[in-house]
Every structure is written in C-alpha cells, then in structure tokens.
Design a protein around this motif. Structure first.
Motif, PDB file in Angstrom:
ATOM      1  N   ASP A  46       0.809  -1.101   0.000  1.00  0.00           N
ATOM      2  CA  ASP A  46       0.036  -0.012   0.161  1.00  0.00           C
ATOM      3  C   ASP A  46       0.832   1.102   0.002  1.00  0.00           C
ATOM      4  O   ASP A  46       0.616   2.410  -0.676  1.00  0.00           O
ATOM      5  N   PHE A  47       1.879   1.144   0.770  1.00  0.00           N
ATOM      6  CA  PHE A  47       3.018   2.284   0.818  1.00  0.00           C
ATOM      7  C   PHE A  47       3.484   2.670  -0.457  1.00  0.00           C
ATOM      8  O   PHE A  47       3.640   3.763  -1.053  1.00  0.00           O
ATOM      9  N   VAL A  48       3.995   1.625  -1.306  1.00  0.00           N
ATOM     10  CA  VAL A  48       4.530   1.799  -2.804  1.00  0.00           C
ATOM     11  C   VAL A  48       3.373   2.144  -3.887  1.00  0.00           C
ATOM     12  O   VAL A  48       3.571   3.060  -4.597  1.00  0.00           O
ATOM     13  N   GLY A  49       2.399   1.283  -3.763  1.00  0.00           N
ATOM     14  CA  GLY A  49       1.296   1.495  -4.635  1.00  0.00           C
ATOM     15  C   GLY A  49       1.264   0.332  -5.994  1.00  0.00           C
ATOM     16  O   GLY A  49       1.859  -0.636  -5.624  1.00  0.00           O
ATOM     17  N   GLU A  50       1.082   0.817  -6.947  1.00  0.00           N
ATOM     18  CA  GLU A  50       0.902  -0.286  -8.082  1.00  0.00           C
ATOM     19  C   GLU A  50       2.250  -0.990  -8.381  1.00  0.00           C
ATOM     20  O   GLU A  50       3.121  -0.139  -8.550  1.00  0.00           O
ATOM     21  N   CYS A  51       2.374  -2.084  -8.623  1.00  0.00           N
ATOM     22  CA  CYS A  51       3.682  -2.730  -8.803  1.00  0.00           C
ATOM     23  C   CYS A  51       3.850  -2.422 -10.607  1.00  0.00           C
ATOM     24  O   CYS A  51       3.004  -2.635 -11.326  1.00  0.00           O
TER      25      CYS A  51
END
Length: 223
Positions: free
Chosen positions: A41-46
């Motif tokens: 959730d911190f980084v977002g979309e892979c």
C-alpha cells in the motif's frame, strides 16, 4: 561453457495476460501478512517489468556490480556517448572489437572489461544468446552465467528478474533488499540465513516482493 542438456520451455504471456497475472500476484502477496500489505500500500501499483533484453541486463548488471546507482549510471552514459548508442548497450561485436584501453576510458575497471568481453565473445560466436537464456530453466540460467568469471548469483538473478521476467527470485546478496527486509519486517540485514528462510513464504512471487522492497526506498524512480 557447458550448456544444460535439457532446457525448460517457459510460457510467455501477452501484455494483458501479464498485467492480470501481476495483479493476482500482488493480491496474493497482500494476503500473506499485514506487514506485506502495508509495504504494498505504501509503494502502490507494481510496475515490475523487463528493462531490456537478457544481453542488456547482463552487461548493465556487470557494470553496476559494487557501485552506487549514480556511479553505474555515469559509466553507462560514457559508454553510450563513446559508442553513440543512446540508452542502449553496444552490440556484442562492438564491445569485442574495442580495445581495453578505450573501454577503460569509459570508467570500467579492467576486471569488468574482461567479464564484459567474455560475454560479448560468447554472444558473437553464438555460444550464448538471448534465445538460449529464454529457453532455460531458472536454475540453468544461473548455472550457465555463473560459469563466466566475474558473474555471480547477484548478476544472474538480476538477469532473471529484469531480463527474463521470472517472478520467484530474491537476491540474498543484494544489500538493498536486506535493508528492505530489516525496515519492513524487523529482521537484521546481516542475518542472511534467517532472511532466506523468511522469504520462502513469498514464493512463487519473490521477485515481485523484491521490487516492492527496492521501490519502498525510492518510489519516484521505479516507474
């Protein structure tokens, strides 16, 4: 170089198939534990994807060994300027036919020049090729590349992740990954055995977890 007697046929996917598969993989990782869910959730979309051909990743990874991202980028820029190859890697024949002195002027150490030339010579002669690497199992890729002096597990694993798009690899020799595990999971970065054991539960998506760990330190530069 001794090639494997048997090679495994690796299934390839269309872009839409890959995107869907990647989303399912991320969802699977998020379901493992709360810490992984927070990381994702911190980084977002892979946005994990191949950055180039296997040959490109081999040469780029050799250049990057034991260097900061900034230092490796500086050398790559000099190589591109010298060979007029923009953001690509010179063809194997170009590297093969260039003197060590000229390559040294780009900032490469003599040991890396020797390794890069070994790879370029094998590509030029047909002993090694992208097609062959694509056809190999993960284990055979690592074993074959590690037969070249100057290439170890880390370089081979970068080829698997960023050149061959294989999704189940965590490079225990990568300090950045171990720092990520320490930051998000509380395991000491130097306890490689414990980290290796811990990471097993993320199979078959350890490459994707690796991408998230790397990206968590620099979300802007992992597009």
């Amino acid at each position: 170089m001794v090639l494997p007697e048997k090679v495994s046929k690796i299934k390839t996917f269309t872009k839409n198939e890959r995107d869907l598969k990647l989303k399912k993989a991320v969802a699977s990782l998020k379901s493992i534990d709360k810490k992984t869910c927070r990381l994702i959730d911190f980084v977002g979309e892979c946005k994990l994807k191949p950055i180039g051909t296997p040959y490109y990743v081999i040469i780029k990874s050799i250049i990057s060994q034991q260097l900061s991202t900034q230092a490796a980028s500086s050398i790559l820029k000099k190589i591109n300027q010298y060979f007029d190859t923009e953001n690509s890697i010179p063809k194997p024949e170009m590297i093969r036919d260039t003197s060590d002195k000229e390559l040294r002027s780009c900032g490469l150490s003599f040991s890396k020049i020797e390794t890069i030339k070994r790879i370029s010579n094998s590509y030029s002669s047909g002993k090694l090729s992208d097609e062959l690497l694509y056809s190999m199992s993960d284990r055979d890729v690592v074993n074959s590349l590690c037969e070249y002096k100057g290439i170890g597990p880390w370089t081979s694993e970068m080829v698997l992740i960023f050149g061959l798009d294989r999704w189940d690899h965590f490079s225990i020799g990568d300090l950045g990954l171990r720092k990520g595990v320490e930051k998000w999971y509380g395991l000491h970065r130097d306890d490689k055995m414990k980290i290796q054991k811990f990471i097993e539960k993320f199979s078959p998506y350890r490459s994707i977890l690796s991408w998230y760990l790397w990206a968590s330190f620099d979300t802007e530069n992992w597009e």
